[in-house]
Every structure is written in C-alpha cells, then in structure tokens.
Design an enzyme around this catalytic site. Sequence first.
Site, PDB file in Angstrom:
ATOM      1  N   HIS A  57     -53.242  37.752  68.885  1.00 23.84           N
ATOM      2  CA  HIS A  57     -52.036  37.027  69.291  1.00 23.84           C
ATOM      3  C   HIS A  57     -51.475  36.391  68.028  1.00 23.84           C
ATOM      4  O   HIS A  57     -52.180  35.673  67.323  1.00 23.84           O
ATOM      5  CB  HIS A  57     -52.363  35.946  70.314  1.00 23.84           C
ATOM      6  CG  HIS A  57     -51.240  34.972  70.492  1.00 23.84           C
ATOM      7  ND1 HIS A  57     -49.967  35.371  70.832  1.00 23.84           N
ATOM      8  CD2 HIS A  57     -51.174  33.618  70.343  1.00 23.84           C
ATOM      9  CE1 HIS A  57     -49.180  34.301  70.901  1.00 23.84           C
ATOM     10  NE2 HIS A  57     -49.888  33.232  70.606  1.00 23.84           N
ATOM     11  N   GLU A  71     -55.049  28.926  73.680  1.00 24.76           N
ATOM     12  CA  GLU A  71     -54.440  30.164  74.170  1.00 24.76           C
ATOM     13  C   GLU A  71     -55.431  31.338  74.260  1.00 24.76           C
ATOM     14  O   GLU A  71     -55.010  32.500  74.293  1.00 24.76           O
ATOM     15  CB  GLU A  71     -53.268  30.563  73.279  1.00 24.76           C
ATOM     16  CG  GLU A  71     -52.066  29.624  73.404  1.00 24.76           C
ATOM     17  CD  GLU A  71     -50.811  30.295  72.908  1.00 24.76           C
ATOM     18  OE1 GLU A  71     -49.917  30.565  73.719  1.00 24.76           O
ATOM     19  OE2 GLU A  71     -50.748  30.554  71.685  1.00 24.76           O
ATOM     20  N   HIS A 118     -47.666  35.027  65.707  1.00 23.53           N
ATOM     21  CA  HIS A 118     -46.257  34.600  65.686  1.00 23.53           C
ATOM     22  C   HIS A 118     -45.564  35.202  64.472  1.00 23.53           C
ATOM     23  O   HIS A 118     -44.741  34.542  63.841  1.00 23.53           O
ATOM     24  CB  HIS A 118     -46.155  33.071  65.614  1.00 23.53           C
ATOM     25  CG  HIS A 118     -47.071  32.336  66.524  1.00 23.53           C
ATOM     26  ND1 HIS A 118     -47.643  31.130  66.192  1.00 23.53           N
ATOM     27  CD2 HIS A 118     -47.523  32.629  67.769  1.00 23.53           C
ATOM     28  CE1 HIS A 118     -48.412  30.713  67.194  1.00 23.53           C
ATOM     29  NE2 HIS A 118     -48.354  31.603  68.156  1.00 23.53           N
ATOM     30  N   HIS A 164     -41.820  33.016  70.917  1.00 25.88           N
ATOM     31  CA  HIS A 164     -43.225  32.678  70.693  1.00 25.88           C
ATOM     32  C   HIS A 164     -43.919  33.632  69.716  1.00 25.88           C
ATOM     33  O   HIS A 164     -44.446  33.202  68.708  1.00 25.88           O
ATOM     34  CB  HIS A 164     -43.928  32.673  72.065  1.00 25.88           C
ATOM     35  CG  HIS A 164     -45.354  32.233  72.023  1.00 25.88           C
ATOM     36  ND1 HIS A 164     -45.979  31.620  73.076  1.00 25.88           N
ATOM     37  CD2 HIS A 164     -46.306  32.334  71.067  1.00 25.88           C
ATOM     38  CE1 HIS A 164     -47.236  31.342  72.750  1.00 25.88           C
ATOM     39  NE2 HIS A 164     -47.451  31.771  71.547  1.00 25.88           N
TER      40      HIS A 164
END
Lengths: 236, 236, 236, 236
Positions: free
Chosen positions: D94, D75, D96, D164
């Site tokens: 990024h 990713e 979660h 996500h």
Amino acid sequence: MTLSYLRDLVIANRILANEGVVDAFGHISIRSPDNPARYFISRSRSPELVTADDLIEFTLDGEAIDLQGRTPYSERMIHGAVYETRSEVNAVIHNHAYEVIPFGVTGVPLKPIMHTCGPIGSHIPTWDIREKFGEGDHLVVTMDQGRDLARCLGDRSVALMKRHGCVVAGKDIREAVMTAVYLQVNAKLLLQSLQLGKPDYLTPLEAERCTARQTSPVSLDRAWEYWCMRAGADKI
Amino acid sequence: MTLSYLRDLVIANRILANEGVVDAFGHISIRSPDNPARYFISRSRSPELVTADDLIEFTLDGEAIDLQGRTPYSERMIHGAVYETRSEVNAVIHNHAYEVIPFGVTGVPLKPIMHTCGPIGSHIPTWDIREKFGEGDHLVVTMDQGRDLARCLGDRSVALMKRHGCVVAGKDIREAVMTAVYLQVNAKLLLQSLQLGKPDYLTPLEAERCTARQTSPVSLDRAWEYWCMRAGADKI
Amino acid sequence: MTLSYLRDLVIANRILANEGVVDAFGHISIRSPDNPARYFISRSRSPELVTADDLIEFTLDGEAIDLQGRTPYSERMIHGAVYETRSEVNAVIHNHAYEVIPFGVTGVPLKPIMHTCGPIGSHIPTWDIREKFGEGDHLVVTMDQGRDLARCLGDRSVALMKRHGCVVAGKDIREAVMTAVYLQVNAKLLLQSLQLGKPDYLTPLEAERCTARQTSPVSLDRAWEYWCMRAGADKI
Amino acid sequence: MTLSYLRDLVIANRILANEGVVDAFGHISIRSPDNPARYFISRSRSPELVTADDLIEFTLDGEAIDLQGRTPYSERMIHGAVYETRSEVNAVIHNHAYEVIPFGVTGVPLKPIMHTCGPIGSHIPTWDIREKFGEGDHLVVTMDQGRDLARCLGDRSVALMKRHGCVVAGKDIREAVMTAVYLQVNAKLLLQSLQLGKPDYLTPLEAERCTARQTSPVSLDRAWEYWCMRAGADKI
C-alpha cells in the site's frame, strides 16, 4: 588485465546508468575491434552492475562465442542487426529512457532544439513492432525483428521503438553515449517547449554542423571525462 | 598557493555544476583584478572538474597569455566581448541550463515571478546567431559573434541564446552565480505557472528593488556559504 | 549541552533543507517554552548550515535578547507577528518552496487533494505585499507588514505570499514541518492534476479529519523519525 | 539469524523507499510461507527504517500474534483483506506514490504505455472510500473497509485509492515490487504523454504478454539485483 576497449564498455554501462539513460533494463555493445563480425555486450545484468567478467562476445546473428553458463540479453539481436547493415557503426545502445517514451506513443516528432542535441539527427523515425509482428511482448528477440528495426533506423543515429524505448548507433562508444544522453535531454526540453508554444528547431543543416562540433574529439573528451567522474569510473 | 580570487573561480565552477546550471559544457570567467583588459577562465574542461591548474589568463580578444599547451574553450570570445563593453562587469557565465532552453526556442518572454529571481531583470532579450551568421553549429567562436551577442545583452544581466543557452553578467562572481542559479529557478517556475494561468510578474520597479536586496552582501554571503557547503568547497 | 527544544530547532532546519522546502533562504522559529512572549530563530544563515550556536532569542516585536554581534534574519517579523495573534501556535516557518510559487502568482487555489496533505487546510489565502505596501523588494521587514500578513493568515495553518513564498504555522515544531513538507507535495501534485482534468479535492470535513490523523502523535513520530534519518540528525 | 523471507521483506521496504514509491508512509507485507492465514508486516515505521526486529505476524483479520508492545500500522487491514480473497497473492503493497495521485483525483484512466509497465494491467480501477464510508480521514482501518477495497481490486494487480494512493498485489514479493515501481513510472510518463497528444497504449493482449516477460525469473532477478544494490541491501 582488462583490455582498454572492454574497460570502456564497462564504464559506458555505468555512465548510462548514472545519467539515467537506463534503469534495471537496457544495454550497450561495441563491435569487436579485432573482428568486425563480432560484438561485445554484457550478460543479462543491469548496466549499473556490469563488470568486465560479465562481457560476452557474440557473432552478429547473436551466437555466443563462449557463454560460460551466463544468461545473455534476450534482445541482443538489436545490436547484431545494426552492425550487420552499418559498417561504420561500432557502438549500439538500446534503452528505455523515460523521456523518449511520450514521443513514441503519441507520434509527436522528436527533433533537436538545442545545439548539444544535434547528434540525435533531424529526423528520428519510430518503429512499431506491432505492425509487422503483431501484438506481443514488444521484445526484439529474433534477427528478423532486429533487421526490421535496423531498416527503420536506416543510416540515422536514433530510432524510437514505440511503447518500448529506442536504439542509438554511434561510430564509436563515446559518440553513442553522447547521443543517448542528449536524446534524453532534448526529449525533456522539447516536451516542455511544446507546452509553451511552437519551438524553432535546429534546421537539418544546423543539426549536421552541431553534430560535427559535438562529436569532435575536444567535445567528446570533455564530456567523457565528466561522465566518468560522475559515474566513479576511477574505481572500475 | 592559489590566489583567493582564483580559488573563488574554481569554487564557482563547482557550484554551477552542483546546482545543475552547467553539465559537461558551459563556463565561467572573472575579469583580472590586476588588469581590467584581461580575464581568467578554465581550459576546455567540464566545470565540475576544474582546478586552479586549469585556469588560463586571456586578453579581451581571446589571446592566451601563457597557454602551456592547454586547449582553450572555443567559446571564450563570449566573455571577452562582454568585458569589452561593460566596464562594471567582472564575472561572466555562459551556460546551457536546461530550464532556459524552452523560452529561447519558443520566444515566450522569461520574466521574474519571484523576489529572489529579481536579478535576472525585467527584460531578457534573446539572441539568435542564425540571424546574422546563418545556419552553423551555433557556437560563438569569433570576436565578431561575441560582440553581436554583447550588443544584444546591452546593459542587462542576462541574454538568452536561441537553441543554445544564455549569457549572464555580474558585477562580481557571487552576483553572477546568484543570477545564473535563480535564472534557472525562475524559468522552471514560470513554465509551471504558465500551465496554470496568467502569472502576475514582478514589476520593473520591484525587480530592481528585489535585485538590490538579493545582491546585497548579507544575501550574497548567505547564499554563497550554502552553495559552497553543497559543492564541497572546503575540499578545494 | 544544548537544550532539547533547541536541538529540535536545529534538526528542523536541516530537515527543511533536506526535503527541499528551503534553499539558501527561508527560516523556522519556535516560541520559547519558558516565555510565550519570546521566540528562537537562527541568525541570518541558510537552514542547512544552522547549528545551536546560531540560535538567537527575540521578543515578539523582533528585538534580540542577546545578539552577540550576529546578523538577524531581516524577515523575522513574520514570526513574531504570527505568535502575537496565535497563542496556540508554537512554531512558524517562512519559506519559498518552489512548488507553491505558481499558485501564488496565478491565483489558482491551492487545495488539498490527498489525505496526507490535509494539514495545509481547505482554504489557503494569498497575501500580496504590493496591495498595502506598494512596489518594493517583497521582504517583510516591519511589524506592520508582519501583522498584515498574520491577519491574512488568520486562524489557518498556511498563507501564500505572492511572488515570494508562504508562511506556515503549527502548534508545535513537528506539525509545522509536516505541514510545510506536504504543502509542497500537494502543490506539485495539484499542478499535475490540473493538467489532466478537474480534481476531486478533499472536502473541508475530510481535510479536518485527515489533519487530525496526520498530526496525531503516531503519524508525527513516524514522519519525524524518517526525516531525521534522511537529514542525518544523529550527527547533529 | 533472520529467515530469508523476512530479510527479503526488510529489503523490499528499503527498495520501495529508495525508488521513491513510499515516503514516510506506506507499507509492504508478505503472506507467511508457513501459514497462509497469516502475514508479516512492519510495526508502524517508515519503510526506509524498517529492520527485522520491526516485523510482526498478523492473522488475516489484523490481530497480532505477538505484538511485544509495538504499534501496528493502522491500515494493515488492507493487506489481510487482499490475502483473504486472493489465494495466489503472497505480497501486498500500500503506497501513496506521488505519480499516481493525479490519476485518482481526476479519473483519467491509468493504462500501460510501455512494455516494462505491463504488470500494472490494462484496467486499473479506482476506489473512493467516500462512496460507502462517507467523509472521513481516508484511512482503511476496518476489515469492512479493507474488504470493500479488495472487492474493487478484484483479480487485478493494482487499484487506485482516490485522494490517497494505491494498493498493489503480487504473487510474490519481487513481482509486487516490480509492479509498484513501474506503476509509478507509467503514471509519470502517461501524464507527460497526455500533454503531447493521444497515446497509443499497450493492448490488453500486449499488456498480458509484457507481464509474462517482465515477471519472468530472468527479468525479476535482473531488476531485484539492481534495486538491492541501489538500496544498499548488502548492508542489511
């Protein structure tokens, strides 16, 4: 060698961090035992890292006695403003304990539901800096702002600060820490209780009597020893 | 050398602290194996710090056999009052486990929803000191108050104490600890379940059968070994 | 020297304990790589304490190959019953993860709301031992009970066990641990989401594709290395 | 010897793991100080384990400068796509973080309710990969997907990614970490507040002013020192 009341202030910083009352932000002060017109508080540093070398003495209106190039907390005015109007108060804590935030922002009254939480008091007022000082960064950086908050606090031990946190006042450092720790506990348990039904709170008289018991030397000693052990105070 | 049942009492104190059943406050006692009219409990100290030297022997009405200048728990009467009426009970815990408070203050019944929680029993009564003794500091400091609580507990393993905590009775120390730990677990999970919908509880017969299984030697041994490891019992 | 697959089984026990999937109770097994009609599982012991010496080999119907005086888990039948009907399954976990209990007891469907939770599957059935076996202690102690549970599980990776916990099946030990860890995560986050509004779940196709990604070697390796480090696997 | 900005990237990885922003998954990158068309990010590894040897330099479209056989994050395109359109952004995260998931899946707006959370911004958009790319595994693995997400982010510091996680952009690494940590705090406290009543949020002007204060050097220094200590940065 560090004076014992300054060592206690360092320990209280560590306790508040260890018990989750403060994170990177928040602070605790004590009134100087030698001069009631002064208080001690750390330089701008997270409570978990505070050492005796970080402590600075201030006049009640926030002027450093000997700054030695250190950066002070921008919100120290909260402390001086409370000491100014409350001669019986010798320790002040300003924190952003996560558990109290939901009460401040929704206006749901935070009242004691458990005997150990008596010291938070039966009526906790909420101060909103926006009301008098407009839309800003929410920090209490002038004596004017600090005094407005102190007026809201009145003769109580706790006032919430909307979208910000709270201020806790105690007659000594152990009582202030006790109140701050159980404010957090009560907030957490009241949030849960309100999800179940209608809580049967401590009455004002009960809160007063629970406070007397909870802030008695035997209770404060027991809790302080426990918090010190957990915070590793023997290594300070 | 410490007698093995006194060492177990020290370990149980540490376990209750480590598993979050007690904080600075709360206590556990055992009935004396040598004299059913006496019990052992720590001096006034947080369970996480209790050592063998802190243990004091008391008569059931709360008189110390040899105080040696130590301060006793003011609420020790809870223990004596339960031993007095429950000859099969050999361990008593009084705690303020945070999870149980919301049930006491709202009156929502705390019933078992999980097999490991069977030992808490299908009906947990709630005692309110205010009813008979009026608005006070909520502490159980007289035999009269202790006996009133013991009457509410009856032949059960758990009674809630409104705005205060709970009392847990077990036939031995491991069973009492098991019940106290899973009381907390059940309270937490029931609060969550009630947010989702209508829980399908253990029936009274199931609770009884789950209790038999959960308090069998093989279950108690497994759990005790686990809790001891977590609490660092090998260093006690 | 311990065989590497048995060492992995010990490590998986520690991981499940460290990640909060199991407490004193719960267990994990692997199918024997040498004999698909047998599986390995610890003797009756809390997962956090399991060592290689605790591992016992069983036939699928729960007979020990060489017990050596050790006490087996009374619920090992769960494992054999799943292996019996699922030739592609090589690891089984039975646990009482707290987060899943509220879903079992209320009947609210536990469905994946997050890509990492895909492996739990789009439809998680709930088994209630009471339906066929009446009001008992909820333990699965016969092959008959185990097979009934395995039928409910069908070809899925997870089945809830009402008032008890769940069973998790994986094609290998890492996949089973992944599923058990994220089952707990999904349950926690779904409970919270349901308090906010109506969740937009993963569709069945998305759950399938997320599972493929999440159980690919690169994902399993990354997570396994992380869980091992946290569980102190290098000291095992 | 490790360059100081790469050492800071390693530390930031540890901080995000230690503060619970990431688990086994999630990543942080910095734009190369020497070449704005490149960024540094770890190889595919859990943030808590990342060392300087794991760092790889990439072009903005995700091509490794010198892979040395290491597996990159699938990713990483998220990072390059943000750097591509935001010249003032020098760090991207990024993650979660569990707390943000309920807001993404229910569509309840995540807005700041506390001054320290100002940096998350008054309007956090939610991106749903399903809308443009259909039902897949939810991973952002092409520049096309990354650019679509970056468009949703616009000139903001945070965008949620439905089912996500989220993406966080900062003008430097400390600001990005600050935003990610307090995004999680705000999500947790807003969930609780919404259970109590109607929150009184920071106004857009207040959020802006709180951001200025919270991302000032004195605040970032205080928080960074605290997070470093907690994450054991002195041993890195």
